[in-house]
Design an enzyme around this catalytic site. Structure first.
Site, mmCIF file in Angstrom:
data_model
loop_
_atom_site.group_PDB
_atom_site.id
_atom_site.type_symbol
_atom_site.label_atom_id
_atom_site.label_comp_id
_atom_site.label_asym_id
_atom_site.label_seq_id
_atom_site.Cartn_x
_atom_site.Cartn_y
_atom_site.Cartn_z
ATOM 1 N N HIS A 196 -3.410 12.947 25.773
ATOM 2 C CA HIS A 196 -3.149 13.100 27.202
ATOM 3 C C HIS A 196 -3.712 14.421 27.711
ATOM 4 O O HIS A 196 -4.232 14.512 28.812
ATOM 5 C CB HIS A 196 -1.644 13.098 27.466
ATOM 6 C CG HIS A 196 -1.009 11.783 27.179
ATOM 7 N ND1 HIS A 196 0.325 11.635 26.978
ATOM 8 C CD2 HIS A 196 -1.545 10.549 27.076
ATOM 9 C CE1 HIS A 196 0.601 10.370 26.746
ATOM 10 N NE2 HIS A 196 -0.514 9.690 26.800
ATOM 11 N N GLU A 438 -19.961 -0.278 15.529
ATOM 12 C CA GLU A 438 -19.433 1.028 15.139
ATOM 13 C C GLU A 438 -18.837 1.014 13.732
ATOM 14 O O GLU A 438 -18.288 1.995 13.265
ATOM 15 C CB GLU A 438 -18.392 1.514 16.163
ATOM 16 C CG GLU A 438 -17.333 0.523 16.532
ATOM 17 C CD GLU A 438 -16.404 1.010 17.655
ATOM 18 O OE1 GLU A 438 -16.477 2.174 18.064
ATOM 19 O OE2 GLU A 438 -15.590 0.188 18.113
ATOM 20 N N ASP A 462 -17.673 6.328 16.015
ATOM 21 C CA ASP A 462 -17.041 5.676 14.869
ATOM 22 C C ASP A 462 -18.052 5.313 13.792
ATOM 23 O O ASP A 462 -17.731 5.359 12.607
ATOM 24 C CB ASP A 462 -16.284 4.422 15.324
ATOM 25 C CG ASP A 462 -14.928 4.786 15.892
ATOM 26 O OD1 ASP A 462 -14.209 5.571 15.240
ATOM 27 O OD2 ASP A 462 -14.584 4.325 16.991
ATOM 28 N N CYS A 509 -23.377 4.124 23.285
ATOM 29 C CA CYS A 509 -22.333 4.736 24.108
ATOM 30 C C CYS A 509 -21.542 5.811 23.379
ATOM 31 O O CYS A 509 -20.596 6.378 23.922
ATOM 32 C CB CYS A 509 -21.386 3.671 24.663
ATOM 33 S SG CYS A 509 -20.486 2.810 23.366
#
Ligand code: PEP
Ligand code: MG
Length: 583
Positions: A196, A438, A462, A509
């Site tokens: 967060h 990934e 990843d 990405c």
């Protein structure tokens, strides 16, 4: 200038930018809490002190929430909304008052003891939902104690000079509090890219490096530190040369970014006329303004799990539909690739299905979790399908490891389509379906995967982690975590070639797509579709416009012939420095 030895520390880059400032150690409010007895006739006063701290904390949160909403930080506002709810809990009201009256001690001591006992109880529970709730309660309690101890601690909204905040850990509300006029950067010992806190820092554009093992500044702090949020480097006691270098670089970066930001209307086209698709990775809606300003061609990756990282329950179909509809409408004229929930690993979220695993990255994450929780998965798919009637939506499945998972996921899409058809709900019949590549097994079998989907998106964050067997969030292993490994270059090439043979689009990405050092190499490997963080759009466009595909292919060929990471990195540095970039 300081005479002490320059120390260079490495961390995990969370939010880019260069900052130079004075280090401020941000002590957690619960540290060193005094304890003393309170006579009976003063207990009412202690209780009223508690309620006024509670009231002030509530006021803070409400005004922060309004501010975040105004700035477009809807995810951040939702986190704060959840905190406001918790403040109404009996634990925080009547039960706390009872404890203050019973124990006859000062309020901050009683409060921290009660919260401490609560934490102990909850820490024993392995359920992730309760542990996440615990972290919310701890965040709120830090704020309340901050009010109770306001005389010996300054909040992040009240620092007077350009500060670089060093903290063991920051809470979302600390970060939301941060006054960007005075805070130059954050450096923390812990904190993942997907936390967060990271969401908040990005929303505010504050350079941030986490997982830094910095020395104790509480006794003697160096006059200056430098934070490079791009590389994750933190320099303590910089020498005059380093200081001058970074000051210059920081200035240049600001001018450069300002200049580049004007490039919105220019095409992402190489010198020899090859058009590149440059789209954005989006986590929060306020990033869409930058997407338009910088001329991004749609959203290449919408990390949908951010919708509920702050929440205690999965969003309903209706809520999701409204979000996805707004996304495709706002993106308008370009595709918006909506990745289905990628929960698990370090992205637990509050609703991570009661799971606790020894190796969460290798466990029930992303598509694996969604294929177990089919009803929730279908809810999301239905919401995306419904949104596809309002704009160009695409579905992207994360962490596909082979064809079978893709087939299973597609079955759910078909079921959702049938359900919508039966009800006469409109949706795009040919909505494209893609797979993240990934996981090494997916990269190696991507020819098979490509045959059964519409597009591939290479997730190098990843792919690097799983190919090199290096935890992407482990700072002690970060020296091994790099996309410059020859194996990654080969895997990217393999995926691009397979995509081309199958006539399926391949995009990239992962973070390297937004790293200008890699742009030429990626173009040379055949990637013509980049999805990058919105702040990186102008930077990557500038690099694309300053090179030719011919040279990029030569560079990729040389890179593929190299044996080690060092050799590849050296080549990338060299070729990047030769580019004639717009100043
Ligand atoms: C990736 O793995 O490269 C990716 C883009 O996904 P995430 O960073 O969200 O795991
Ligand atoms: Mg990923």
């Amino acid at each position: 200038m300081p005479k002490k030895k320059e120390i260079r520390l490495r961390g995990y880059p969370i939010c880019p930018g260069i900052a130079i400032g004075r280090p401020v150690y941000f002590e957690i409010a619960e540290e060193n809490i005094p304890e003393f007895s309170v006579p009976d006739d003063k207990i009412d006063h202690e209780v009223s002190r508690y309620y006024s701290a509670l009231k002030n904390s509530r006021k803070d949160l409400l005004s922060l929430q309004q501010l975040m909403e105004k700035e477009g930080g809807n995810e951040a506002a939702a986190i704060l909304g959840a905190h406001l709810e918790i403040m109404r809990d009996p634990l925080m009201t009547v039960e706390m008052e009872e404890a203050i009256r019973e124990k006859g001690k000062n309020t901050e001591y009683v409060f921290s003891t009660v919260i401490g006992e609560y934490a102990l109880k909850f820490q024993k529970i392995t359920d992730v939902f309760f542990r996440e709730r615990l972290s919310d309660v701890q965040d709120i309690s830090r704020r309340i104690i901050g009010h109770l101890r306001q005389h010996d601690r300054r909040p992040l909204s009240q620092l007077e000079y350009k500060s670089v905040i060093f903290a063991h850990e920051l809470s979302p509300s600390d970060t939301a509090d941060a006054n960007t006029d005075v805070i130059e950067a954050f450096v923390t010992r812990t904190g993942a890219e997907t936390s967060h806190v990271a969401i908040m820092a990005r929303a505010k554009g504050i350079p941030f490096v986490s997982n830094v093992d910095f020395p104790d500044f509480s006794i003697s702090a160096p006059p200056y530190v430098i934070v490079d949020g791009r590389s994750g480097e933190v320099i303590i006691n910089p020498t005059k040369e380093t200081f001058d270098l970074y000051q210059e670089e920081g200035k240049k970066l600001k001018i450069h970014v300002k200049g580049l930001q004007k490039s919105g209307s220019l095409a992402a086209e190489t010198l020899d006329g090859c058009k590149i698709r440059l789209s954005a990775n989006i986590e929060m809606f306020n990033e869409l303004d930058a997407l338009h300003q910088y001329g991004g061609e749609g959203v290449g990756l919408f990390r949908s799990e951010y919708l509920f990282l702050a929440r205690d329950a999965f969003p309903s179909e209706e809520e999701q539909f409204l979000v996805y509809r707004m996304l495709v409408e706002k993106v308008g004229g370009h595709p918006a690739v909506i990745r289905t929930f990628d929960i698990g690993g370090d992205k637990l979220g509050n609703v991570h299905m009661n799971r606790s695993e020894k190796n969460p990255y290798l466990g029930c994450r992303a598509i694996r979790l969604m294929l177990k929780e089919r009803a929730l998965f279908k809810t999301q798919i239905r919401a995306i399908l419904r949104a596809s009637a309002f704009g160009e939506a695409c579905i992207l499945f994360p962490m596909i490891s082979g064809v079978l998972e893709l087939r299973e996921a597609k079955k759910i899409v078909e079921e959702a389509k049938l359900e919508l058809l039966e009800k006469g709900v409109p949706f795009a019949r040919n909505l494209p379906i893609g797979c993240m590549i990934e996981v090494p097994s997916a990269a190696i079998t991507c020819d098979l995967i490509a045959k059964e989907c519409d597009f591939l998106s290479i997730g190098t964050n990843d792919l690097v982690q799983y190919s090199l067997a290096v935890d992407r969030g482990n700072p002690t292993m970060s020296y091994l975590y790099t996309a410059a490994h020859p194996s990654i270059l080969r895997l990217i090439k393999m995926v691009v070639d397979a995509g081309r043979r199958a006539e399926k689009a391949v995009s990239i990405c992962g973070e390297i797509a937004g790293n200008p050092l890699y742009t030429q190499l990626l173009l040379g490997l055949g990637v013509h579709d980049f999805s990058v963080a919105t702040l990186s759009l102008p930077v990557i466009k500038n690099v694309i416009r300053s090179l030719s595909i011919k040279d990029a292919c030569k560079l990729a060929k040389s890179a593929l012939s190299l044996s080690t990471v060092d050799e590849v990195e050296e080549l990338l540095q060299k070729s990047y420095s030769k580019l004639q970039l717009d100043a």
